[in-house]
Design a protein around this motif. Structure first.
Motif, mmCIF file in Angstrom:
data_model
loop_
_atom_site.group_PDB
_atom_site.id
_atom_site.type_symbol
_atom_site.label_atom_id
_atom_site.label_comp_id
_atom_site.label_asym_id
_atom_site.label_seq_id
_atom_site.Cartn_x
_atom_site.Cartn_y
_atom_site.Cartn_z
ATOM 1 N N ALA A 28 0.752 -1.437 -0.022
ATOM 2 C CA ALA A 28 0.108 -0.090 -0.228
ATOM 3 C C ALA A 28 0.831 1.299 0.112
ATOM 4 O O ALA A 28 2.017 1.140 0.320
ATOM 5 C CB ALA A 28 -0.922 -0.095 1.243
ATOM 6 N N ASN A 30 2.416 4.515 1.106
ATOM 7 C CA ASN A 30 2.715 5.462 2.420
ATOM 8 C C ASN A 30 3.868 6.494 2.038
ATOM 9 O O ASN A 30 4.462 6.516 1.058
ATOM 10 C CB ASN A 30 3.005 4.358 3.404
ATOM 11 C CG ASN A 30 4.081 3.546 3.168
ATOM 12 O OD1 ASN A 30 5.397 3.859 3.039
ATOM 13 N ND2 ASN A 30 3.836 2.282 2.823
ATOM 14 N N PRO A 152 -15.135 6.787 -4.576
ATOM 15 C CA PRO A 152 -14.037 5.785 -4.548
ATOM 16 C C PRO A 152 -14.270 4.543 -5.317
ATOM 17 O O PRO A 152 -15.525 4.313 -5.361
ATOM 18 C CB PRO A 152 -13.868 5.415 -2.919
ATOM 19 C CG PRO A 152 -14.270 6.636 -2.168
ATOM 20 C CD PRO A 152 -15.331 7.054 -2.985
ATOM 21 N N PRO A 179 -8.432 11.494 3.291
ATOM 22 C CA PRO A 179 -7.999 10.201 3.617
ATOM 23 C C PRO A 179 -8.146 9.517 2.114
ATOM 24 O O PRO A 179 -8.321 9.852 1.289
ATOM 25 C CB PRO A 179 -9.730 9.637 3.981
ATOM 26 C CG PRO A 179 -10.072 11.020 4.656
ATOM 27 C CD PRO A 179 -9.709 11.979 3.931
ATOM 28 N N ASP A 180 -7.074 8.657 2.377
ATOM 29 C CA ASP A 180 -6.512 7.726 1.207
ATOM 30 C C ASP A 180 -6.087 8.613 0.209
ATOM 31 O O ASP A 180 -5.914 8.559 -1.202
ATOM 32 C CB ASP A 180 -7.723 6.854 0.449
ATOM 33 C CG ASP A 180 -8.289 6.090 1.577
ATOM 34 O OD1 ASP A 180 -7.654 5.374 2.141
ATOM 35 O OD2 ASP A 180 -9.468 5.875 1.559
ATOM 36 N N THR A 181 -5.269 9.679 0.415
ATOM 37 C CA THR A 181 -4.533 10.485 -0.599
ATOM 38 C C THR A 181 -2.929 10.485 -0.195
ATOM 39 O O THR A 181 -2.706 10.268 0.996
ATOM 40 C CB THR A 181 -5.000 11.847 -0.685
ATOM 41 O OG1 THR A 181 -4.829 12.589 0.639
ATOM 42 C CG2 THR A 181 -6.518 11.911 -1.137
ATOM 43 N N VAL A 205 -4.089 9.552 -5.344
ATOM 44 C CA VAL A 205 -5.076 9.099 -4.956
ATOM 45 C C VAL A 205 -4.359 7.589 -4.413
ATOM 46 O O VAL A 205 -3.879 7.026 -5.370
ATOM 47 C CB VAL A 205 -6.275 8.657 -5.954
ATOM 48 C CG1 VAL A 205 -7.428 7.596 -5.425
ATOM 49 C CG2 VAL A 205 -6.795 10.096 -6.404
ATOM 50 N N VAL A 206 -4.588 7.071 -3.375
ATOM 51 C CA VAL A 206 -4.181 5.822 -2.969
ATOM 52 C C VAL A 206 -4.736 4.683 -3.790
ATOM 53 O O VAL A 206 -5.958 4.741 -3.935
ATOM 54 C CB VAL A 206 -4.512 5.496 -1.487
ATOM 55 C CG1 VAL A 206 -3.967 4.044 -1.242
ATOM 56 C CG2 VAL A 206 -3.697 6.426 -0.511
ATOM 57 N N ALA A 209 -5.350 -1.244 -0.948
ATOM 58 C CA ALA A 209 -4.448 -1.494 0.426
ATOM 59 C C ALA A 209 -3.965 -3.164 0.390
ATOM 60 O O ALA A 209 -4.378 -3.907 -0.582
ATOM 61 C CB ALA A 209 -5.497 -1.941 1.455
ATOM 62 N N SER A 213 -5.584 -4.024 -5.838
ATOM 63 C CA SER A 213 -6.570 -2.955 -6.231
ATOM 64 C C SER A 213 -7.300 -3.450 -7.256
ATOM 65 O O SER A 213 -7.097 -4.365 -7.919
ATOM 66 C CB SER A 213 -5.722 -2.008 -6.563
ATOM 67 O OG SER A 213 -6.494 -0.573 -7.024
#
Length: 282
Positions: A28, A30, A152, A179-181, A205-206, A209, A213
């Motif tokens: 993921a 980070n 999302p 969140p999730d960026t 954009v993430v 996880a 994906s």
């Protein structure tokens, strides 16, 4: 279900032939120290270029291939810049495209063409759409602004696929957090299906996880009143079905081929310089 397990097993075996003494982790995204990709190095393992210290067993395969055919891991010296270097662009002369309102600009090789067209239906007021082609008229990428916010990606359990970030370089452009960026990046990522399907573009954009994906979006979230924007070959890439058209996304038989496209491809080097030159004035 049995067919899915068989395909997963075959894909894992193919991935296992890539590296001799290293492992490739599909992690993921980070933020952290940068793993630099020099000429022929191992792919990065996150959008921010950070290697996971403890990748999951599902997304990590021990190497059994030939060292002469495989990229090698090289610790990065560019932690401050956080870049994943690629070969230098080969185009000798460059020019700058700027829209009439001077809201965006980017560099492109002198013999490439940047052509404005009508924004997609539903775009916000003031949206732009600029298509880039090379000197032979082959499609390279599209820049879009004023993209409406999107929910999302829905990714049902069991439908995700392993993905790998081959290249990830920071891009200094306006963006919205949340969140999730992550901070904006110019990336080249592949997602594993019956082949490895790759795409280049900009994103904050993430993707997913645990290195899994359903879709890798090439999109940067912008202010609500201005909309999101993108610059890449496709808006998103997924694990295509056998009967789906892949182009203009890329496909590779092995992860090693994808890594070599980034490490040694003059086409990608020119594209990467173009994407990294993007300036946005919102």
């Amino acid at each position: 279900m049995k067919g899915n397990r068989n395909r997963t097993t075959l894909a894992a075996l193919a991935l296992g032939t890539i590296l001799l003494t290293t492992t490739v982790a599909c992690t993921a995204e980070n933020k952290g120290p940068q793993v630099s990709q020099t000429d022929g190095s191992r792919p990065n393992t996150s959008e921010s270029g950070t290697a996971s210290p403890a990748p999951s067993s599902e997304s990590t395969t021990a190497a059994t291939g030939s060292a002469s055919d495989s990229p090698s891991a090289t610790p990065g010296a560019g932690d401050t810049a956080g870049a994943s270097p690629a070969p230098a662009a080969t185009a000798l002369s460059w020019k700058t495209y700027t829209d009439p309102a001077k809201t965006v600009s980017f560099e492109l090789p002198e013999d490439w063409i940047a052509q404005s067209s009508s924004p997609d239906a539903g775009s916000l007021a003031g949206a732009l759409k600029v298509e880039v082609k090379d000197s032979a008229g082959r499609y390279i990428a599209t820049l879009k602004t004023g993209i409406p916010a999107a929910s999302p990606v829905a990714c049902p359990a069991g439908q995700s696929h392993p993905y790998v970030v081959i290249s990830s370089v920071p891009l200094d452009i306006p963006h919205a957090g949340g969140p999730d960026t992550i901070d904006p990046r110019v990336v080249f990522r592949v997602i594993q299906g019956y082949k490895y399907f790759g795409s280049y573009g900009i994103t904050n954009v993430v993707a997913g996880a645990d290195g899994q994906s359903c879709e890798l979006r090439n999109r940067v979230l912008g202010p609500a009143t201005k909309g999101d924007y993108s610059f890449g070959d496709v808006d998103a890439v997924h694990a295509f079905a056998v009967d789906e058209k892949v182009a203009p996304a890329k496909s590779f038989d092995t992860l090693d081929q994808a890594a070599k496209y980034v490490a040694h491809g003059s086409d990608f080097a020119n594209v990467q310089r173009m994407l990294l030159s993007l300036k946005v004035n919102l």
